[in-house]
Write a protein that holds these residues in place. Structure first.
Motif, PDB file in Angstrom:
ATOM      1  N   GLU A 189       0.858  -1.188   0.000  1.00  0.00           N
ATOM      2  CA  GLU A 189       0.000   0.000   0.000  1.00  0.00           C
ATOM      3  C   GLU A 189       0.888   1.230   0.000  1.00  0.00           C
ATOM      4  O   GLU A 189       1.802   1.328   0.818  1.00  0.00           O
ATOM      5  CB  GLU A 189      -0.909   0.039   1.228  1.00  0.00           C
ATOM      6  CG  GLU A 189      -2.080  -0.917   1.183  1.00  0.00           C
ATOM      7  CD  GLU A 189      -3.022  -0.690   2.357  1.00  0.00           C
ATOM      8  OE1 GLU A 189      -2.525  -0.414   3.464  1.00  0.00           O
ATOM      9  OE2 GLU A 189      -4.243  -0.765   2.164  1.00  0.00           O
ATOM     10  N   SER A 190       0.626   2.153  -0.916  1.00  0.00           N
ATOM     11  CA  SER A 190       1.387   3.391  -0.927  1.00  0.00           C
ATOM     12  C   SER A 190       0.870   4.329   0.157  1.00  0.00           C
ATOM     13  O   SER A 190      -0.271   4.196   0.622  1.00  0.00           O
ATOM     14  CB  SER A 190       1.263   4.065  -2.295  1.00  0.00           C
ATOM     15  OG  SER A 190      -0.087   4.478  -2.516  1.00  0.00           O
ATOM     16  N   GLY A 191       1.701   5.269   0.536  1.00  0.00           N
ATOM     17  CA  GLY A 191       1.261   6.257   1.515  1.00  0.00           C
ATOM     18  C   GLY A 191       0.075   7.057   1.006  1.00  0.00           C
ATOM     19  O   GLY A 191      -0.824   7.419   1.773  1.00  0.00           O
ATOM     20  N   ALA A 192       0.052   7.304  -0.317  1.00  0.00           N
ATOM     21  CA  ALA A 192      -1.065   8.065  -0.899  1.00  0.00           C
ATOM     22  C   ALA A 192      -2.363   7.292  -0.786  1.00  0.00           C
ATOM     23  O   ALA A 192      -3.427   7.859  -0.491  1.00  0.00           O
ATOM     24  CB  ALA A 192      -0.758   8.393  -2.359  1.00  0.00           C
ATOM     25  N   ALA A 193      -2.319   5.967  -1.023  1.00  0.00           N
ATOM     26  CA  ALA A 193      -3.529   5.161  -0.911  1.00  0.00           C
ATOM     27  C   ALA A 193      -4.029   5.118   0.529  1.00  0.00           C
ATOM     28  O   ALA A 193      -5.227   5.211   0.790  1.00  0.00           O
ATOM     29  CB  ALA A 193      -3.266   3.748  -1.420  1.00  0.00           C
ATOM     30  N   VAL A 194      -3.102   4.971   1.470  1.00  0.00           N
ATOM     31  CA  VAL A 194      -3.481   4.955   2.883  1.00  0.00           C
ATOM     32  C   VAL A 194      -4.119   6.277   3.278  1.00  0.00           C
ATOM     33  O   VAL A 194      -5.155   6.319   3.952  1.00  0.00           O
ATOM     34  CB  VAL A 194      -2.248   4.660   3.763  1.00  0.00           C
ATOM     35  CG1 VAL A 194      -2.591   4.849   5.240  1.00  0.00           C
ATOM     36  CG2 VAL A 194      -1.745   3.245   3.516  1.00  0.00           C
ATOM     37  N   ALA A 195      -3.515   7.387   2.854  1.00  0.00           N
ATOM     38  CA  ALA A 195      -4.052   8.703   3.197  1.00  0.00           C
ATOM     39  C   ALA A 195      -5.434   8.922   2.592  1.00  0.00           C
ATOM     40  O   ALA A 195      -6.291   9.580   3.193  1.00  0.00           O
ATOM     41  CB  ALA A 195      -3.092   9.797   2.719  1.00  0.00           C
ATOM     42  N   ALA A 196      -5.667   8.354   1.413  1.00  0.00           N
ATOM     43  CA  ALA A 196      -6.964   8.513   0.746  1.00  0.00           C
ATOM     44  C   ALA A 196      -8.016   7.563   1.300  1.00  0.00           C
ATOM     45  O   ALA A 196      -9.204   7.721   1.014  1.00  0.00           O
ATOM     46  CB  ALA A 196      -6.807   8.285  -0.760  1.00  0.00           C
ATOM     47  N   GLY A 197      -7.580   6.567   2.064  1.00  0.00           N
ATOM     48  CA  GLY A 197      -8.522   5.565   2.568  1.00  0.00           C
ATOM     49  C   GLY A 197      -8.895   4.534   1.525  1.00  0.00           C
ATOM     50  O   GLY A 197      -9.949   3.912   1.604  1.00  0.00           O
ATOM     51  N   CYS A 198      -8.023   4.346   0.524  1.00  0.00           N
ATOM     52  CA  CYS A 198      -8.289   3.429  -0.579  1.00  0.00           C
ATOM     53  C   CYS A 198      -7.346   2.228  -0.531  1.00  0.00           C
ATOM     54  O   CYS A 198      -6.223   2.332  -0.037  1.00  0.00           O
ATOM     55  CB  CYS A 198      -8.089   4.137  -1.926  1.00  0.00           C
ATOM     56  SG  CYS A 198      -9.179   5.562  -2.199  1.00  0.00           S
ATOM     57  N   ALA A 199      -7.807   1.112  -1.065  1.00  0.00           N
ATOM     58  CA  ALA A 199      -6.939  -0.045  -1.230  1.00  0.00           C
ATOM     59  C   ALA A 199      -5.934   0.242  -2.342  1.00  0.00           C
ATOM     60  O   ALA A 199      -6.191   1.047  -3.237  1.00  0.00           O
ATOM     61  CB  ALA A 199      -7.764  -1.277  -1.574  1.00  0.00           C
ATOM     62  N   GLN A 200      -4.790  -0.410  -2.290  1.00  0.00           N
ATOM     63  CA  GLN A 200      -3.768  -0.192  -3.306  1.00  0.00           C
ATOM     64  C   GLN A 200      -4.198  -0.741  -4.659  1.00  0.00           C
ATOM     65  O   GLN A 200      -3.876  -0.184  -5.701  1.00  0.00           O
ATOM     66  CB  GLN A 200      -2.453  -0.842  -2.874  1.00  0.00           C
ATOM     67  CG  GLN A 200      -1.285  -0.598  -3.821  1.00  0.00           C
ATOM     68  CD  GLN A 200      -0.903   0.863  -3.904  1.00  0.00           C
ATOM     69  OE1 GLN A 200      -1.013   1.591  -2.916  1.00  0.00           O
ATOM     70  NE2 GLN A 200      -0.451   1.309  -5.072  1.00  0.00           N
ATOM     71  N   GLN A 201      -4.949  -1.837  -4.653  1.00  0.00           N
ATOM     72  CA  GLN A 201      -5.418  -2.437  -5.900  1.00  0.00           C
ATOM     73  C   GLN A 201      -6.905  -2.749  -5.808  1.00  0.00           C
ATOM     74  O   GLN A 201      -7.441  -2.964  -4.722  1.00  0.00           O
ATOM     75  CB  GLN A 201      -4.648  -3.727  -6.219  1.00  0.00           C
ATOM     76  CG  GLN A 201      -3.243  -3.511  -6.725  1.00  0.00           C
ATOM     77  CD  GLN A 201      -2.670  -4.773  -7.353  1.00  0.00           C
ATOM     78  OE1 GLN A 201      -2.994  -5.885  -6.963  1.00  0.00           O
ATOM     79  NE2 GLN A 201      -1.816  -4.600  -8.352  1.00  0.00           N
ATOM     80  N   TRP A 202      -7.543  -2.766  -6.975  1.00  0.00           N
ATOM     81  CA  TRP A 202      -8.961  -3.106  -7.044  1.00  0.00           C
ATOM     82  C   TRP A 202      -9.231  -3.703  -8.419  1.00  0.00           C
ATOM     83  O   TRP A 202      -8.548  -3.381  -9.388  1.00  0.00           O
ATOM     84  CB  TRP A 202      -9.819  -1.859  -6.821  1.00  0.00           C
ATOM     85  CG  TRP A 202     -11.189  -2.179  -6.272  1.00  0.00           C
ATOM     86  CD1 TRP A 202     -12.293  -2.559  -6.969  1.00  0.00           C
ATOM     87  CD2 TRP A 202     -11.577  -2.151  -4.897  1.00  0.00           C
ATOM     88  NE1 TRP A 202     -13.350  -2.777  -6.115  1.00  0.00           N
ATOM     89  CE2 TRP A 202     -12.945  -2.534  -4.834  1.00  0.00           C
ATOM     90  CE3 TRP A 202     -10.912  -1.852  -3.711  1.00  0.00           C
ATOM     91  CZ2 TRP A 202     -13.648  -2.620  -3.645  1.00  0.00           C
ATOM     92  CZ3 TRP A 202     -11.607  -1.930  -2.520  1.00  0.00           C
ATOM     93  CH2 TRP A 202     -12.961  -2.307  -2.488  1.00  0.00           C
ATOM     94  N   GLY A 254      -9.910   9.967  -2.354  1.00  0.00           N
ATOM     95  CA  GLY A 254     -10.216  10.656  -1.110  1.00  0.00           C
ATOM     96  C   GLY A 254     -11.715  10.900  -1.014  1.00  0.00           C
ATOM     97  O   GLY A 254     -12.477  10.546  -1.933  1.00  0.00           O
ATOM     98  N   PRO A 255     -12.182  11.464   0.076  1.00  0.00           N
ATOM     99  CA  PRO A 255     -13.613  11.782   0.194  1.00  0.00           C
ATOM    100  C   PRO A 255     -14.059  12.662  -0.968  1.00  0.00           C
ATOM    101  O   PRO A 255     -13.396  13.637  -1.321  1.00  0.00           O
ATOM    102  CB  PRO A 255     -13.688  12.519   1.530  1.00  0.00           C
ATOM    103  CG  PRO A 255     -12.525  11.992   2.316  1.00  0.00           C
ATOM    104  CD  PRO A 255     -11.425  11.793   1.308  1.00  0.00           C
TER     105      PRO A 255
END
Length: 332
Positions: A189-202, A254-255
């Motif tokens: 998980e990238s830091g950007a994905a964690v900050a956005a509240g998103c999974a790294q892959q989908w 993000g939201p």
């Protein structure tokens, strides 16, 4: 660095669902088991066991040698005198950017007298009175080395449920394991994905659903909702776009701003006919309620520009988007 193997007294670290039955080995089976194959010239986990810990594996699996053969796991031959033990594995740890990364580890111990004693125990014989649960313990990738640099994969004696004996688990937790190598395998998980509240892959669920059938039409059952939504946008590598379940990597998210959300939900309520199209999307958006309580919505941001609404109770509905909808789902 503290070794994760210091918690082996609680569990031998890999747990997978599977059948668990007693072994038929008698108390003298350890003496009858074939000797483990001795391999010359230990180098490192990176070379000798590059995929150790990548997936759950049963203890009978070997490691391919340069010749393509696999060293046989077995008893410790009397002619082989171990002086050190090595555990090769993988673990997840925090990444430098605030995300998570998978690393391959090599740990070594030299005070292994108690471990050798445990490894020379026989397999316990099932007596039919012990109730075994459905979990199967997956042992670590373990090698023993001698003073000539040779190595072998020892059999781990099992209990009546065909799991490593308690003495083996305790002995593995006992030696002072020293981390000698850590290699980053991949970013989880990238830091950007964690900050956005998103999974790294989908997965591109619009593509999945349309390849496996034709969902119902969206529109009448997709009323604008009040719950705040989170936007996660993914990009599918070109080489994977034609697959059955193409995975996308996180790009941004993000939201979703409230002023955009109203327009997005109106666009997802349209009754336009879905175009006849089979062009894979290179990017797609996933919209999910922040409280995880409502339907999931998927939008192709290019290609056919279709969207899919998946209510919690099932019954996916397919609709047709456009450039305006794609624009509303730009970076937040």
């Amino acid at each position: 660095m503290r070794s994760s193997w210091t918690v082996l007294a609680v569990a031998l670290l890999g747990m997978a669902l599977g059948g668990c039955g007693g072994t038929e080995n008698g108390p003298d089976m350890a003496d009858e088991r074939a000797a483990a194959q001795i391999v010359d010239g230990w180098t490192s986990c990176a070379k000798e066991a590059p995929r150790a810990g990548e997936t759950l594996s049963v203890p009978t699996e070997g490691t391919p040698l340069p010749s393509g053969r696999e060293p046989t796991i077995g008893r410790i031959d009397a002619a082989f005198t171990p002086v050190a033990a090595v555990i090769c594995g993988r673990e997840i740890r925090p990444g430098r950017d605030g995300g998570q990364e998978q690393v391959a580890t090599e740990r070594r111990a030299e005070g292994i007298a108690s471990l050798l004693t445990a490894l020379r125990l026989p397999d316990e014989q099932a007596d039919g009175e012990v109730a075994c649960t459905a979990e199967m313990v997956i042992p670590p990738w373990l090698a023993l080395l001698d003073d000539q640099g040779r190595w072998l994969r020892p059999h781990l004696p099992t209990d009546t449920c065909d799991r490593p004996r308690a003495e083996v688990i305790a002995a593995l937790a006992g030696p002072q394991w020293t981390t000698v190598d850590v290699r980053i395998v991949r970013q989880m998980e990238s830091g950007a994905a964690v900050a956005a509240g998103c999974a790294q892959q989908w997965k591109d669920m619009v593509w999945v659903e349309t390849r496996n059938g034709t969902p119902g039409s969206a529109g009448s059952g997709n009323r604008p909702a009040a719950e705040p939504l989170r936007l996660c946008v993914y990009e599918v590598p070109a080489s994977l776009q034609d697959g059955e379940r193409p995975p996308g990597d996180f790009v941004y998210g993000g939201p979703l701003p409230a002023e955009r959300q109203a327009g997005v939900l109106r666009a997802l309520s349209n009754r336009r006919a879905v175009v006849d199209c089979a062009t894979p999307a290179t990017r797609f958006a996933v919209l999910r309620p922040l409280d995880e309580s409502g339907p999931e919505r998927y939008v192709e941001l290019d290609g056919c520009r279709r969207f899919l609404v998946v209510p919690p109770a099932g019954g996916a509905q397919l609709g047709q988007g456009d450039d305006t909808l794609a624009a509303l789902l730009g970076p937040v």
